[in-house]
Design a protein around this motif. Structure first.
Motif, PDB file in Angstrom:
ATOM      1  N   ALA A 139       0.830  -1.209   0.000  1.00 51.99           N
ATOM      2  CA  ALA A 139       0.000   0.000   0.000  1.00 51.99           C
ATOM      3  C   ALA A 139       0.861   1.254   0.000  1.00 51.99           C
ATOM      4  CB  ALA A 139      -0.930  -0.012   1.209  1.00 51.99           C
ATOM      5  N   TYR A 182       0.444   3.756  -3.043  1.00 49.91           N
ATOM      6  CA  TYR A 182      -0.035   5.102  -2.723  1.00 49.91           C
ATOM      7  C   TYR A 182       1.024   6.143  -3.090  1.00 49.91           C
ATOM      8  CZ  TYR A 182      -3.925   3.206   0.059  1.00 49.91           C
ATOM      9  OH  TYR A 182      -5.073   2.567   0.471  1.00 49.91           O
ATOM     10  N   GLY A 224      -7.670   1.652  -5.394  1.00 49.73           N
ATOM     11  CA  GLY A 224      -8.583   0.760  -4.702  1.00 49.73           C
ATOM     12  C   GLY A 224      -7.878  -0.395  -4.012  1.00 49.73           C
ATOM     13  N   LEU A 225      -8.602  -1.048  -3.115  1.00 50.95           N
ATOM     14  CA  LEU A 225      -8.030  -2.164  -2.358  1.00 50.95           C
ATOM     15  C   LEU A 225      -7.680  -3.340  -3.258  1.00 50.95           C
ATOM     16  CD1 LEU A 225     -10.179  -2.280   0.911  1.00 50.95           C
ATOM     17  CD2 LEU A 225      -7.910  -1.287   0.560  1.00 50.95           C
ATOM     18  N   SER A 284     -10.675  -1.458   7.238  1.00 51.73           N
ATOM     19  CA  SER A 284     -11.147  -0.541   6.210  1.00 51.73           C
ATOM     20  C   SER A 284      -9.954   0.104   5.513  1.00 51.73           C
ATOM     21  CB  SER A 284     -12.035   0.545   6.818  1.00 51.73           C
ATOM     22  OG  SER A 284     -11.260   1.398   7.657  1.00 51.73           O
ATOM     23  N   LYS A 285     -10.238   0.813   4.428  1.00 50.30           N
ATOM     24  CA  LYS A 285      -9.180   1.522   3.711  1.00 50.30           C
ATOM     25  C   LYS A 285      -8.600   2.635   4.573  1.00 50.30           C
ATOM     26  CE  LYS A 285      -8.157   3.821  -0.683  1.00 50.30           C
ATOM     27  NZ  LYS A 285      -8.693   4.267  -1.988  1.00 50.30           N
ATOM     28  N   ASP A 286      -9.442   3.285   5.376  1.00 51.74           N
ATOM     29  CA  ASP A 286      -8.951   4.341   6.261  1.00 51.74           C
ATOM     30  C   ASP A 286      -7.982   3.778   7.306  1.00 51.74           C
ATOM     31  OD1 ASP A 286     -10.370   6.289   4.955  1.00 51.74           O
ATOM     32  OD2 ASP A 286     -12.049   6.300   6.371  1.00 51.74           O
ATOM     33  N   ARG A 317      -4.718   3.117   5.678  1.00 51.76           N
ATOM     34  CA  ARG A 317      -3.984   4.374   5.521  1.00 51.76           C
ATOM     35  C   ARG A 317      -3.338   4.782   6.844  1.00 51.76           C
ATOM     36  NH1 ARG A 317      -4.908   9.882   3.133  1.00 51.76           N
ATOM     37  NH2 ARG A 317      -3.025  10.963   3.835  1.00 51.76           N
TER      38      ARG A 317
END
Length: 223
Positions: free
Chosen positions: A20, A24, A32-33, A53-55, A58
């Motif tokens: 990620a 990123y 997207g995931l 979750s994606k958050d 992050r």
């Protein structure tokens, strides 16, 4: 990319996090995931299983990048040796995904970007204090303000350099860093080592101003 994890940390969770950070850093936080899952060799469902979750993914990336950069900065500044500086430059490719991620965070803006900068500044204040204690850096009248300035100045200069010298491939973080190093490293190190002014005239004038600023006169109105 070369993993930024230690050998003991090469778990599935760490592999997802590293994938990620790299993705990123190259393409921004709109990825997207499923793309990250493909990079990590896992399913998108497994990412949700590990991070929720994606958050949350992050947030884990933020924490990892901050910790990794903090460790490398502490080593370079506390030792202050030329050999260590050369080693840091030689390993720039290894740290490129971390820097790319930091830049994407700043470009995205918002509260997360502000938090990221504040964390950087707090870390900078800590490792600068260690360097001052070790005798490799001069003390400051306001250590917190200096740490914040150096953080904003360093990240801002890199962002502006990217704007003035747009890379042929915006996803090639290594090439971006190499170009910035070639253009900026010498004047930066020279300025930080030798300073700019030859005396205290400007500093003394500023300190006098902030302690006893001149009164602004109001022009008389004509009648």
């Amino acid at each position: 990319m070369r993993s930024t994890s230690s050998p003991e940390d090469l778990t599935t969770r760490a592999r997802i996090r590293d994938a990620a950070v790299a993705r990123y850093g190259r393409e921004g936080f709109g990825v997207g995931l499923r793309v990250i899952a493909q990079d990590a060799g896992v399913s998108a469902a497994l990412i949700v299983h590990h991070f929720g979750s994606k958050d949350e993914l992050r947030a884990a990336c933020d924490a990892h990048v901050l910790a990794a950069i903090r460790e490398s900065k502490e080593r370079a500044l506390a030792s202050g040796g030329a050999q260590d500086l050369l080693l840091q430059l030689a390993s720039m490719d290894e740290y490129a995904p971390l820097v790319g991620y930091a830049l994407r965070s700043l470009q995205a803006g918002g509260e997360l970007a502000k938090d990221f900068v504040e964390h950087f500044a707090a870390d900078a204040e800590a490792y600068i204090a260690e360097a001052v204690a070790a005798g490799t850096m001069r003390p400051s009248r306001d250590e917190k303000a200096r740490a914040h300035y150096l953080t904003v100045q360093g990240l801002g200069a890199l962002l502006l350099d990217m704007t003035l010298n747009p890379p042929a491939d915006p996803t090639d973080v290594v090439a971006i860093l190499h170009g910035y190093r070639n253009r900026m490293m010498l004047p930066t190190v020279e300025l930080f080592t030798h300073g700019l002014m030859t005396d205290n005239t400007m500093l003394d004038a500023y300190l006098l101003y902030v302690s006893d600023p001149p009164q602004t006169s109001t022009p008389a109105r004509s009648v």
